[in-house]
Design a protein around this motif. Sequence first.
Motif, PDB file in Angstrom:
ATOM      1  N   LYS A 499       0.834  -1.199   0.000  1.00  0.00           N
ATOM      2  CA  LYS A 499       0.000   0.000   0.000  1.00  0.00           C
ATOM      3  C   LYS A 499       0.874   1.256   0.000  1.00  0.00           C
ATOM      4  O   LYS A 499       1.954   1.275   0.591  1.00  0.00           O
ATOM      5  CB  LYS A 499      -0.907   0.007   1.227  1.00  0.00           C
ATOM      6  N   LEU A 500       0.367   2.301  -0.660  1.00  0.00           N
ATOM      7  CA  LEU A 500       1.058   3.576  -0.678  1.00  0.00           C
ATOM      8  C   LEU A 500       0.735   4.341   0.589  1.00  0.00           C
ATOM      9  O   LEU A 500      -0.433   4.455   0.986  1.00  0.00           O
ATOM     10  CB  LEU A 500       0.629   4.396  -1.899  1.00  0.00           C
ATOM     11  N   THR A 502       0.020   7.506   2.519  1.00  0.00           N
ATOM     12  CA  THR A 502      -0.518   8.792   2.091  1.00  0.00           C
ATOM     13  C   THR A 502      -0.875   9.654   3.293  1.00  0.00           C
ATOM     14  O   THR A 502      -1.222   9.139   4.361  1.00  0.00           O
ATOM     15  CB  THR A 502      -1.756   8.588   1.194  1.00  0.00           C
ATOM     16  N   HIS A 658      -4.118   2.187   0.016  1.00  0.00           N
ATOM     17  CA  HIS A 658      -3.359   3.225   0.694  1.00  0.00           C
ATOM     18  C   HIS A 658      -3.348   2.989   2.198  1.00  0.00           C
ATOM     19  O   HIS A 658      -4.308   2.478   2.776  1.00  0.00           O
ATOM     20  CB  HIS A 658      -3.943   4.610   0.417  1.00  0.00           C
TER      21      HIS A 658
END
Length: 779
Positions: A499-500, A502, A658
């Motif tokens: 997951k990014l 953020t 995310h």
Amino acid sequence: MDPSIDTDGDLILGAFFPLYYMKPEAARTHLSFLMQPEYKVEADRWLWKNYQYVLAFYFAIQEINQDPRLLPNKSLGFQLYNALASEQYTLWSALYWLTGDHSMIPNYSCQTQSKSVVVLAGTSSVFSAGIATILELYKIPQLTYGPFDSTLNDKKQFPSLYQMATSDSSLVHAMISLLLHFGWTWVGLLVSDDVKGEQFNQAIQAEMVKRGICLAFAFKLHETRTMYEKLRPISFIRSAFPLQMCISCTGKIPGLNTFLKTVNPSHYPDDFYFRELWFHFFRCLPVGSVCGQTAVCPPNVSFEFSPGHIDMLTVSDSSYLVYNAVYAVAHALHRMFLEKVEMGFPEDAAQPLILPWQLHPLLKTTQFTNNAGDHVSLHKATPRQAHYDIHNIVNFPAGLQIMVNIGKFSSGSGRDQSLVIREDMIEWPVAFKETPTSVCSQSCGPGSRKMPEEGRAVCCYTCVSCAEGEISNQTDAEQCIQCPEQKYPNTERTHCLPKLVTFLAFEDFLGMALACMALVLTLLTVMVLGIFVKHQHTPIVKANNHTLSYMLLISLLLCFLCSFLFIGRPNTATCLLRQITFALVFTLAVSAVLAKTITVVLAFKAMKPGRTMRRLLVSGAPNAVIPICFLIQLTLCGIWLATSPPFVDADAHSEHGHIILLCNEGSITAFYCVLGFLGSLALGTFTVAFLARKLPDTFNEAKFLTFSMLVFCSVWVTFLPVYQSTKGKVMVAVEVFSILASGVGLLGCIFVPKCYIILIKPEKNSLKSFRKKVGPKRV
């Protein structure tokens, strides 16, 4: 047709081989004991492939008779009979061999001197058990060359029977490995209708369950004519089963191949089976055969050129066992004659007369290494590694067929078992362009799992996609795998992707826009503060307590600056400061507005007779509101930090793909107490300002204060539901926007009109103008 073939020798071996089936009518006639049997039989169907047993038998006897060391000065002869799995026919054949006469009178033998020592019989358990019952009466040893059967190994029931085949469960594993190699999990099973077939049926079905292979149908087939009658209604099996294979033991017999390429019926003129087979293959007979009007074969005709559907050169497992059985008898006889010589009875050794029961002690302990280098033992031995050849029946033009070796299987323990298949040599039927499939349900690809169908076999299922947050990265997965919190499934749900991380970053468009707005408003506030400081002696600045105006502008400046705490990667410091700073500076701003509102009220009251209001106004009592409110909010924030302070947190579920870094408020109760106090203060300020909106204050500031608090309250009333309904960085952006919007409301409504007069309308910023404005209201 004479039912037997006799070749004389010093010692005689009886042999029963399944070479043909009889017509039912002929069988009923010949097998009746109420009438004298005829000596001619009529073959209903020839089993030509089984004649290889006879050829292996001939070859073994020929080798032994030519070996000067094994049975010197002695020769082996034989009596050969057809074997049929019928109780009546088995009894007839056994009695004929025992009596040596067609009359078949029990316990009578026309032979003046018995030369018979052992019997080789039994490709099937039925025939072996049937003939063993008769032979046991005379203690005659019987050697079987069929597959191993545990029931025949019972020495209490069959003490005179010896099995050449060893106990081997590897055939089941070989067949299972073959099915799994091609991915065939929906199969039919044909087994012989006997004890051996039932044992194999149970063993392979149990293994099929373990390995996920399902049974589509199962048939038990008789070994007699009914077997072929039963095959007719299921003749589709051959066309439906694309790979015609056979799995055999891989025993090699040195010299047998050469023997098979050179032997012909002229070498065994009394063997009418051989003549029938040769004529069936080539429609001719060799020179020297009793052929009558039959054509003479060319000199180069041999089994090497036999029809393709009958491969006589590939040695079957039973032929290999026949070869070993003959040698086992020869080795037992060799030991018997050797013992007689060692015991000082050379004259007994010279006499070939042997009673069959005398061979039992020797057969039980016989073990030797055959010409192929394989160890052979008739007593109970430890299981040995089994090797199997896998053949593909390949079709050639003109309907010819031949078995082609396409691989092998070696048994072992666990992972030591190995299957080798040369798929490039496999000839599939014309209808198949690639390896055919045999499954109940098509495979479930990656990204899905199998869901069993109620009431059906486990191989029958439906494919369902993996649930949200799950993946399957293999075919026919039983269960999907949950991705870790730090990862999320790709679109196909076959892999977990990281997951990014953020957050509301300065580099983001939203973060950059809010940061620019905060910076512009900060500079604007500084400019307003500068204007007020520069024009501090003018009436418009001095009106309504310019100290409160400075304090309000400074608090608004801090409000705009605190919005930067909400932008950027959250850390412990920013999480602790952002909500606390926001609460304190806005408490300072709102309390300053409240103080200005109270100042307006007191200023109006001070114009009326009485000194109390004037003393409060002169003493600066309204300014005390600011520290009191600030200390109350500071106390609440201190309790919040002491009990459950905000901290850095990660939200891996709200936004797909995310991980949202955010500040967890810690104690929600403390957070809403702080907001509640600020909201109550704002509501109280708005109420006071609203009630004082029509008072004749200087430059009509009461109306501006009322309108500014209306904007402030509207912003934060709107903020609460929006804040609760959003997630991630949008939620943070909503709070930053609310901070800026509420600050803009206070700055714009209170100070913009005054700046307008200071900068644009300086003529109104005078005491004379002030007096004209308030003068009429005093009348």
